[in-house]
Enzyme design. Sequence first.
Site, PDB file in Angstrom:
ATOM      1  N   ASP A 144      -0.973   2.117  17.495  1.00 48.32           N
ATOM      2  CA  ASP A 144      -2.165   2.950  17.370  1.00 48.32           C
ATOM      3  C   ASP A 144      -2.573   3.441  18.756  1.00 48.32           C
ATOM      4  O   ASP A 144      -2.563   2.684  19.729  1.00 48.32           O
ATOM      5  CB  ASP A 144      -3.301   2.155  16.721  1.00 48.32           C
ATOM      6  CG  ASP A 144      -4.392   3.057  16.190  1.00 48.32           C
ATOM      7  OD1 ASP A 144      -4.539   3.159  14.959  1.00 48.32           O
ATOM      8  OD2 ASP A 144      -5.114   3.678  17.015  1.00 48.32           O
ATOM      9  N   ASN A 166      -7.410   2.228   4.808  1.00 45.68           N
ATOM     10  CA  ASN A 166      -8.691   2.883   4.547  1.00 45.68           C
ATOM     11  C   ASN A 166      -8.476   4.008   3.551  1.00 45.68           C
ATOM     12  O   ASN A 166      -7.496   4.757   3.644  1.00 45.68           O
ATOM     13  CB  ASN A 166      -9.274   3.445   5.852  1.00 45.68           C
ATOM     14  CG  ASN A 166      -9.677   2.337   6.818  1.00 45.68           C
ATOM     15  OD1 ASN A 166     -10.194   1.315   6.395  1.00 45.68           O
ATOM     16  ND2 ASN A 166      -9.432   2.540   8.100  1.00 45.68           N
ATOM     17  N   GLY A 196     -13.622   4.821   6.540  1.00 41.95           N
ATOM     18  CA  GLY A 196     -13.038   4.870   7.874  1.00 41.95           C
ATOM     19  C   GLY A 196     -11.734   5.636   7.959  1.00 41.95           C
ATOM     20  O   GLY A 196     -11.099   5.639   9.006  1.00 41.95           O
ATOM     21  N   GLN A 197     -11.323   6.282   6.853  1.00 42.16           N
ATOM     22  CA  GLN A 197     -10.061   7.037   6.924  1.00 42.16           C
ATOM     23  C   GLN A 197     -10.280   8.338   7.692  1.00 42.16           C
ATOM     24  O   GLN A 197     -11.183   9.119   7.353  1.00 42.16           O
ATOM     25  CB  GLN A 197      -9.522   7.344   5.509  1.00 42.16           C
ATOM     26  CG  GLN A 197      -8.115   7.953   5.561  1.00 42.16           C
ATOM     27  CD  GLN A 197      -7.511   8.206   4.175  1.00 42.16           C
ATOM     28  OE1 GLN A 197      -8.167   8.042   3.145  1.00 42.16           O
ATOM     29  NE2 GLN A 197      -6.252   8.626   4.168  1.00 42.16           N
ATOM     30  N   SER A 198      -9.494   8.542   8.726  1.00 45.87           N
ATOM     31  CA  SER A 198      -9.614   9.773   9.509  1.00 45.87           C
ATOM     32  C   SER A 198      -8.331  10.602   9.476  1.00 45.87           C
ATOM     33  O   SER A 198      -8.350  11.782   9.779  1.00 45.87           O
ATOM     34  CB  SER A 198      -9.982   9.445  10.962  1.00 45.87           C
ATOM     35  OG  SER A 198      -8.983   8.643  11.546  1.00 45.87           O
ATOM     36  N   HIS A 239      -1.545   5.120   5.661  1.00 48.31           N
ATOM     37  CA  HIS A 239      -1.045   4.288   6.756  1.00 48.31           C
ATOM     38  C   HIS A 239      -1.600   2.890   6.627  1.00 48.31           C
ATOM     39  O   HIS A 239      -2.756   2.693   6.267  1.00 48.31           O
ATOM     40  CB  HIS A 239      -1.406   4.876   8.119  1.00 48.31           C
ATOM     41  CG  HIS A 239      -2.836   5.295   8.251  1.00 48.31           C
ATOM     42  ND1 HIS A 239      -3.296   6.487   7.735  1.00 48.31           N
ATOM     43  CD2 HIS A 239      -3.905   4.685   8.817  1.00 48.31           C
ATOM     44  CE1 HIS A 239      -4.593   6.587   7.985  1.00 48.31           C
ATOM     45  NE2 HIS A 239      -4.992   5.506   8.630  1.00 48.31           N
ATOM     46  N   HIS A 254      -2.633  -0.303   8.669  1.00 49.28           N
ATOM     47  CA  HIS A 254      -2.935  -0.848   9.987  1.00 49.28           C
ATOM     48  C   HIS A 254      -2.533  -2.316  10.000  1.00 49.28           C
ATOM     49  O   HIS A 254      -2.829  -3.052   9.046  1.00 49.28           O
ATOM     50  CB  HIS A 254      -4.448  -0.845  10.256  1.00 49.28           C
ATOM     51  CG  HIS A 254      -5.107   0.485  10.360  1.00 49.28           C
ATOM     52  ND1 HIS A 254      -5.449   1.062  11.562  1.00 49.28           N
ATOM     53  CD2 HIS A 254      -5.552   1.341   9.408  1.00 49.28           C
ATOM     54  CE1 HIS A 254      -6.076   2.209  11.350  1.00 49.28           C
ATOM     55  NE2 HIS A 254      -6.159   2.407  10.051  1.00 49.28           N
TER      56      HIS A 254
HETATM   57  P1  AMP Z   1      -7.772   5.708   9.870  1.00 48.17           P
HETATM   58  O1  AMP Z   1      -9.055   5.828  10.635  1.00 48.17           O
HETATM   59  O2  AMP Z   1      -7.662   4.521   8.981  1.00 48.17           O
HETATM   60  O3  AMP Z   1      -7.432   7.015   9.170  1.00 48.17           O
HETATM   61  O4  AMP Z   1      -6.659   5.454  10.956  1.00 48.17           O
HETATM   62  C1  AMP Z   1      -6.101   6.456  11.728  1.00 48.17           C
HETATM   63  C2  AMP Z   1      -5.615   5.799  12.967  1.00 48.17           C
HETATM   64  O5  AMP Z   1      -4.707   6.661  13.606  1.00 48.17           O
HETATM   65  C3  AMP Z   1      -6.724   5.487  13.977  1.00 48.17           C
HETATM   66  O6  AMP Z   1      -6.748   4.085  14.234  1.00 48.17           O
HETATM   67  C4  AMP Z   1      -6.326   6.291  15.205  1.00 48.17           C
HETATM   68  O7  AMP Z   1      -6.607   5.643  16.422  1.00 48.17           O
HETATM   69  C5  AMP Z   1      -4.840   6.489  14.982  1.00 48.17           C
HETATM   70  N1  AMP Z   1      -4.265   7.652  15.623  1.00 48.17           N
HETATM   71  C6  AMP Z   1      -4.775   8.910  15.669  1.00 48.17           C
HETATM   72  N2  AMP Z   1      -3.941   9.731  16.340  1.00 48.17           N
HETATM   73  C7  AMP Z   1      -2.879   8.981  16.712  1.00 48.17           C
HETATM   74  C8  AMP Z   1      -1.686   9.255  17.438  1.00 48.17           C
HETATM   75  N3  AMP Z   1      -1.403  10.468  17.911  1.00 48.17           N
HETATM   76  N4  AMP Z   1      -0.819   8.232  17.655  1.00 48.17           N
HETATM   77  C9  AMP Z   1      -1.090   6.992  17.191  1.00 48.17           C
HETATM   78  N5  AMP Z   1      -2.198   6.675  16.487  1.00 48.17           N
HETATM   79  C10 AMP Z   1      -3.087   7.653  16.259  1.00 48.17           C
END
Ligand code: AMP
Length: 113
Positions: free
Chosen positions: A31, A86, A92-94, A99, A101
């Site tokens: 991450d 998430n 918290g999904q962004s 994916h 974690h």
């Molecule tokens: P979520 O918030 O569950 O959708 O998790 C998305 C995750 O992707 C977050 O923990 C971010 O820090 C991670 N993330 C975003 N961009 C990148 C990237 N380019 N390389 C690795 N991790 C990333």
Amino acid sequence: MEGNCLFCKIIAGEIPADKLYEDEEVIAFRDIAPQAPVHFLVIPKKHIQGPAAVAREDEELIGRLMRIGAKIAAQEGLSHYRVVFNNGEQAGQSVFHIHMHILGGRSMNWPPG
Ligand code: AMP
């Protein structure tokens, strides 16, 4: 491949990532904003929006994420770790490419914030 998806771009090699594992169906990478001493993501190459979009045909693929994640966790020296998926922004999904974690290397609180 979904045009605007960040993780599809990582899969395609268009955006660099610190990869820990790759096969035809799955990749794992660290991450970019780690929330624990060890924090990596395990994702299918197939674009699935999130946990709620997993179809019956994806069951084996999602099971593989767990097995591959466990192997990498062991390689990283973790025997205690948290596994998080998430689903939806409020949870918290962004990134809207499913994916898993894996976080470890520190003690964790329950319930999560
Ligand atoms: P979520 O918030 O569950 O959708 O998790 C998305 C995750 O992707 C977050 O923990 C971010 O820090 C991670 N993330 C975003 N961009 C990148 C990237 N380019 N390389 C690795 N991790 C990333």
